[in-house]
Enzyme design. Structure first.
Site, mmCIF file in Angstrom:
data_model
loop_
_atom_site.group_PDB
_atom_site.id
_atom_site.type_symbol
_atom_site.label_atom_id
_atom_site.label_comp_id
_atom_site.label_asym_id
_atom_site.label_seq_id
_atom_site.Cartn_x
_atom_site.Cartn_y
_atom_site.Cartn_z
ATOM 1 N N ASN A 109 0.841 -1.187 0.000
ATOM 2 C CA ASN A 109 0.000 0.000 0.000
ATOM 3 C C ASN A 109 0.881 1.243 0.000
ATOM 4 O OD1 ASN A 109 0.626 -0.851 2.684
ATOM 5 N ND2 ASN A 109 -0.946 0.490 3.527
ATOM 6 N N GLU A 135 0.337 5.255 0.648
ATOM 7 C CA GLU A 135 -0.568 6.316 1.075
ATOM 8 C C GLU A 135 -0.119 7.666 0.526
ATOM 9 O OE1 GLU A 135 -2.130 4.250 5.214
ATOM 10 O OE2 GLU A 135 -0.849 6.018 5.354
ATOM 11 N N CYS A 179 -3.967 0.650 -2.621
ATOM 12 C CA CYS A 179 -3.847 -0.574 -1.835
ATOM 13 C C CYS A 179 -2.767 -1.497 -2.410
ATOM 14 C CB CYS A 179 -5.163 -1.326 -1.825
ATOM 15 S SG CYS A 179 -6.537 -0.405 -1.103
ATOM 16 N N GLU A 205 -3.019 -4.656 -3.067
ATOM 17 C CA GLU A 205 -3.556 -5.513 -4.132
ATOM 18 C C GLU A 205 -3.541 -4.778 -5.464
ATOM 19 O OE1 GLU A 205 -4.866 -4.734 -1.203
ATOM 20 O OE2 GLU A 205 -6.238 -6.275 -0.459
ATOM 21 N N CYS A 243 -10.267 -4.679 0.358
ATOM 22 C CA CYS A 243 -11.367 -3.716 0.496
ATOM 23 C C CYS A 243 -12.316 -3.852 -0.692
ATOM 24 C CB CYS A 243 -10.809 -2.292 0.593
ATOM 25 S SG CYS A 243 -10.226 -1.606 -0.967
ATOM 26 N N CYS A 285 -10.795 -3.031 -4.136
ATOM 27 C CA CYS A 285 -9.868 -4.068 -4.597
ATOM 28 C C CYS A 285 -10.615 -5.314 -5.047
ATOM 29 C CB CYS A 285 -8.870 -4.424 -3.501
ATOM 30 S SG CYS A 285 -7.585 -3.172 -3.317
#
Ligand SMILES: [Zn+2]
Length: 144
Positions: A57, A59, A68, A70, A101, A104
């Site tokens: 991930n 940010e 993310c 993924e 999430c 994703c």
């Protein structure tokens, strides 16, 4: 309508694949850029070409721009020209293990609704599931 394997045929990914992907996901986890949430995630998938694509991930101070793990792995796979994967490991230090999430789930569904997913944490807790189980009736463009 796209047909998916019935749930009864599902099984966890084989030990070799899991071990391979877990190592790559843990390495990616160590590189996660999460100065705001401090919630690191690493992901690794096995592309249809037999290669491993990992991501972490990333940010951003503008929170909505966060990506993310993924999604990072999916981007890498596509950058290599690969459009399908067989298995995915998501690693975190979350209890229970973090699962993908909602965003994703749709992104994974685009490329491999039948792929096996293992969500695992530092305690060895593990959730084995399939992409189509994470996102039942996921959105697809009509295809001929
Ligand atoms: Zn996500």
């Amino acid at each position: 309508m796209v047909a998916f394997p019935p749930a009864a045929t599902l099984s966890a990914m084989d030990t070799y694949t899991f071990t391979l992907l877990l190592g790559a996901a843990q390495a990616a986890y160590a590189h996660a850029y999460a100065p705001y949430s401090h919630f690191q995630v690493g992901a690794a998938l096995l592309g249809a070409d037999g290669q491993v694509y990992a991501g972490c991930n990333v940010e951003n101070a503008s929170y909505g721009l966060t990506r993310c793990a993924e999604q990072s792995a999916i981007q890498g796979m596509n950058t290599a020209g690969v459009r399908q994967f067989d298995a995915l490991v998501v690693y975190s230090e979350s209890t229970p293990p973090a699962s993908p999430c909602g965003a994703c789930r749709q992104i994974l569904f685009e490329f491999a609704p039948g792929a096996k997913v293992a969500c695992v944490n530092h305690l060895g807790e593990r959730l084995d599931i399939q992409v189509s189980e994470l996102l039942p009736h996921g959105f697809r463009m009509a295809q001929e």
